[in-house]
Write an enzyme that holds these catalytic residues in place. Structure first.
Site, PDB file in Angstrom:
ATOM      1  N   GLY A 297      -5.348   1.679   6.288  1.00 15.53           N
ATOM      2  CA  GLY A 297      -4.777   0.427   5.805  1.00 15.53           C
ATOM      3  C   GLY A 297      -5.648  -0.767   6.149  1.00 15.53           C
ATOM      4  O   GLY A 297      -5.805  -1.694   5.344  1.00 15.53           O
ATOM      5  N   ASP A 298      -6.234  -0.758   7.348  1.00 21.35           N
ATOM      6  CA  ASP A 298      -7.111  -1.854   7.753  1.00 21.35           C
ATOM      7  C   ASP A 298      -8.409  -1.836   6.968  1.00 21.35           C
ATOM      8  O   ASP A 298      -8.961  -2.894   6.632  1.00 21.35           O
ATOM      9  CB  ASP A 298      -7.401  -1.770   9.253  1.00 21.35           C
ATOM     10  CG  ASP A 298      -6.148  -1.943  10.091  1.00 21.35           C
ATOM     11  OD1 ASP A 298      -5.273  -2.740   9.691  1.00 21.35           O
ATOM     12  OD2 ASP A 298      -6.034  -1.287  11.143  1.00 21.35           O
TER      13      ASP A 298
ATOM     14  N   THR B 103       0.847  -1.191   0.000  1.00 23.85           N
ATOM     15  CA  THR B 103       0.000   0.000   0.000  1.00 23.85           C
ATOM     16  C   THR B 103       0.882   1.242   0.000  1.00 23.85           C
ATOM     17  O   THR B 103       1.873   1.319   0.735  1.00 23.85           O
ATOM     18  CB  THR B 103      -0.959   0.011   1.191  1.00 23.85           C
ATOM     19  OG1 THR B 103      -0.214  -0.090   2.411  1.00 23.85           O
ATOM     20  CG2 THR B 103      -1.922  -1.173   1.107  1.00 23.85           C
TER      21      THR B 103
END
Length: 297
Positions: free
Chosen positions: A244-245, A212
């Site tokens: 990100g999660d 990412t």
């Protein structure tokens, strides 16, 4: 519907908002403080459930008020908490400073997460029934390894977010199908500062990698395939905590539904773009209709 099991952490995020984060030895005045349910495991579970997955959480909370709140938040988002243990002592906490540019720094206190150092009876059966197992590194490593190996034995796709960044044993990576580091984590794992070089180096240890890249999107590499870069939507970030999660949770749902990787990455990027425009981690995570609308725009 994609069946997803998340083996990971649950924390209460203690979030302070400031114009500029303090340097070492410096005191600054913040403008706001919030308590927000979080933890990388719980965040990914909530993100996946809101994106349309059928999600079960294996984790641990303390027997304190935070633990009660964390369990309630997961359930309210549609996450099955039958395998969320209650441990003696405090729940995990994350102490987060968010600046006016949307950047953050985080200190995690494991609390009850530290008790999750092995699989309990029945956990392997739960994992075996899933399509995808999501893993992170905010619980003791032996449990992460055991979970990955259980999934591998039952042909369940394993997705690991290697955060907090640390050296990873071969026995863990041998059981991982897809590794999803950010740029910093990819560098820590390989010593390579260029994301493409780092991702390519990681293919020696796992078959697929997504790095990412924040506002620049994501980079996908796989053995025997050309690298693929998928851009992120252009938005004004308010708080990147949990982005990100959100990406990983949405990506798991998309992959479980059989979307091709380019489409899955773009769909996950749409979810992450929505999340950074709102404050908080779990509180910022979008629901499926929002993701579909952003993806289509």
């Amino acid at each position: 519907m994609t069946d997803i099991v998340v083996l990971g952490s649950t924390n209460m995020d203690l979030v302070t908002y400031v114009a500029k984060a303090p340097q070492r030895g410096e005191t600054v005045t913040g403008r706001e403080f919030r308590t927000v349910p979080g933890g990388k495991g719980a965040n990914q579970a909530i993100a996946a459930a809101r994106a349309g997955g059928d999600v079960l959480m294996i984790g641990a909370v303390g027997n304190d008020a935070y633990g009660t709140h964390l369990r309630s938040t997961l359930e309210h988002s549609g996450v099955d908490t039958d395998d969320l243990r209650t441990a003696e002592g405090p729940s995990g906490t994350a102490h987060i400073v968010v600046d006016d540019e949307g950047g953050n720094s985080i200190v995690v206190i494991p609390g009850a997460n530290g008790t999750l150092d092995h699989l309990s009876p029945g956990d392997e059966g739960v994992i075996a029934s899933a399509d995808i197992l999501l893993l992170q590194l905010e619980i003791p490593l032996p449990a992460v390894v055991a979970g990955a190996q259980a999934a591998h034995r039952h042909d369940v796709r394993t997705v690991l977010t290697p955060s907090p960044a640390q050296p990873l044993p071969d026995e863990l990576l041998a059981a991982i199908d897809l590794l999803v580091p950010n740029e910093h984590e990819a560098t820590t794992l390989t010593g390579r500062t260029d994301p493409r070089e780092a991702a390519t180096a990681l293919l020696d240890r796992v078959p697929e990698v997504v790095v990412t890249l924040g506002a620049a999107g994501s980079l996908y590499v796989a053995r025997g395939a050309d690298p693929l870069t998928v851009p992120a939507p252009t938005v004004t970030a308010v708080d990147s905590t949990g982005a990100g999660d959100t990406f990983v949770g949405a990506l798991a749902v998309a992959l479980g539904e059989g979307r091709p990787m380019p489409d899955a990455l773009a769909w996950a990027a749409a979810a992450a773009a929505l999340s950074v425009q709102r404050e908080g981690a779990s509180a910022s995570m979008p629901y499926r209709p929002e993701i579909e609308a952003r993806y289509a725009s």
